[in-house]
Design an enzyme around this catalytic site. Structure first.
Site, PDB file in Angstrom:
ATOM      1  N   HIS A 177       0.852  -1.190   0.000  1.00 45.69           N
ATOM      2  CA  HIS A 177       0.000   0.000   0.000  1.00 45.69           C
ATOM      3  C   HIS A 177       0.890   1.243   0.000  1.00 45.69           C
ATOM      4  O   HIS A 177       1.867   1.312   0.747  1.00 45.69           O
ATOM      5  CB  HIS A 177      -0.896  -0.001   1.242  1.00 45.69           C
ATOM      6  N   ALA A 228      10.644   2.832  -3.744  1.00 46.73           N
ATOM      7  CA  ALA A 228      10.694   2.194  -2.425  1.00 46.73           C
ATOM      8  C   ALA A 228       9.859   0.916  -2.397  1.00 46.73           C
ATOM      9  O   ALA A 228      10.255  -0.086  -1.778  1.00 46.73           O
ATOM     10  CB  ALA A 228      10.204   3.171  -1.359  1.00 46.73           C
ATOM     11  N   GLU A 229       8.709   0.934  -3.070  1.00 49.88           N
ATOM     12  CA  GLU A 229       7.865  -0.262  -3.121  1.00 49.88           C
ATOM     13  C   GLU A 229       8.619  -1.434  -3.733  1.00 49.88           C
ATOM     14  O   GLU A 229       8.553  -2.570  -3.236  1.00 49.88           O
ATOM     15  CB  GLU A 229       6.603   0.024  -3.945  1.00 49.88           C
ATOM     16  N   ASP A 241      -6.712  -2.741   4.063  1.00 43.56           N
ATOM     17  CA  ASP A 241      -5.469  -2.042   4.420  1.00 43.56           C
ATOM     18  C   ASP A 241      -5.202  -2.027   5.923  1.00 43.56           C
ATOM     19  O   ASP A 241      -4.485  -1.153   6.420  1.00 43.56           O
ATOM     20  CB  ASP A 241      -5.475  -0.593   3.897  1.00 43.56           C
TER      21      ASP A 241
END
Length: 313
Positions: A111, A175-176, A147
């Site tokens: 997320h 970053a993901e 989430d």
């Protein structure tokens, strides 16, 4: 190295996070492999990438199908691939509670915010509007509450002056790609890690009455206080390369029957004799309720008679 955990990835679009997971899986020490990429959109670009990389793909439009029907069809394909884990990577469908429950602890999502902040959509703009110093991303286990599953890892990403939702999103995506493969690898390896497997046995063994833990010949050993031992956890015992639970059984006949019934799971532990059986824990598909029953049976085999009433709970 233990057999790699099989993972199915569900996507709806370009599949950049799927690609990051896939390329990470090609590294020699990665504990997982991607065995399926599936989508609710046949035109998803990520499917073409997966096909080019030799990964099995599946697509089924959800239009005209109930959520439960579509979930069932997707899950059937996942199961057919042999996957033990599911990674959601831009899969723009809310899954049914029944589907989620069946994959409890084995389905992950990423997320684009630092959960619990900003669940749902428009996360980057919401972080900017709130004056936050950082946005970021979170990998979490999937639960029925959107989430809100347990967090497996996070990476903060600084919000710079003049950032827009798009510019921030581009950096968060980098970053993901770093975070997701690491968290998935940790989850996939968990089922074969000696430390994690020992902890699972410990929790169940120490729940039995009057149980105590000691260390014997380098192995975690469980017994009745001031009494006999009823279980050991061996890791590479005498170089056998396996992580196993050793418990008491009735004797040679039962030992031979168990090994004959499933020689990949049961084996004769070295130097323990006919009254013990070794049960492999590191194949990644351990039924922990079954292990609890083996521990209880073994405890009963060595417990003094005065303890028998303690098992009636």
């Amino acid at each position: 190295m233990a057999e790699r955990a099989k993972v199915a990835v569900l996507i709806s679009g370009s599949g950049t996070n799927m690609a990051a997971l896939l390329y990470a899986s090609r590294l020699p020490d990665c504990p997982y492999e991607i065995v399926l990429v599936a989508s609710n959109k046949p035109e998803a670009a990520g499917l073409r990438l997966a096909e080019a990389e030799g990964v099995r793909t599946f697509a089924l439009p959800h239009k005209g199908m109930s959520r439960e029907e579509h979930d069932a069809a997707m899950e059937a394909e996942v199961l057919a691939s042999g996957a033990r884990f599911i990674a959601l990577a831009g899969y723009m469908r809310i899954l049914s509670e029944e589907f989620v429950a069946r994959w409890d602890g084995r389905m992950v999502n990423i997320h684009p915010s630092l959960l619990p902040r900003y669940t749902g959509l428009h996360t980057h703009q919401r972080a900017i509007d709130a004056g936050d110093s950082h946005g970021g991303c979170t990998v979490h286990l999937v639960t029925a509450d959107l989430d809100e599953g347990p967090v497996l890892g996070q990476v903060p990403v600084a919000i710079q002056p003049g950032d827009t939702a798009d510019t921030l999103a581009a950096r968060v995506l980098i970053a993901e790609h770093q975070l997701y493969s690491r968290c998935l690898a940790a989850l996939a390896a968990q089922g074969t890690s000696p430390e994690w497997l020992t902890a699972q046995v410990r929790a169940r063994a120490m729940a039995l009455p009057e149980a105590e833990e000691t260390l014997s010949h380098g192995m975690a050993c469980f017994g009745i206080i001031k009494g006999k031992k009823f279980a050991y956890v061996s890791s590479d015992h005498h170089g056998d390369g396996r992580v196993s639970l050793l418990v008491k059984i009735s004797g040679l006949d039962e030992q031979e029957q168990l090994i004959e019934s499933d020689s990949t799971r049961f084996f004769r532990p070295a130097h323990f004799g006919d009254g013990w059986i070794a049960i492999r824990l590191d194949h990644g598909e351990t039924e922990w309720d079954d292990i609890a029953e083996w521990l209880q049976r073994s405890w009963t085999a060595v417990a003094p008679r005065r303890f028998a009433a303690m098992m009636e709970f």
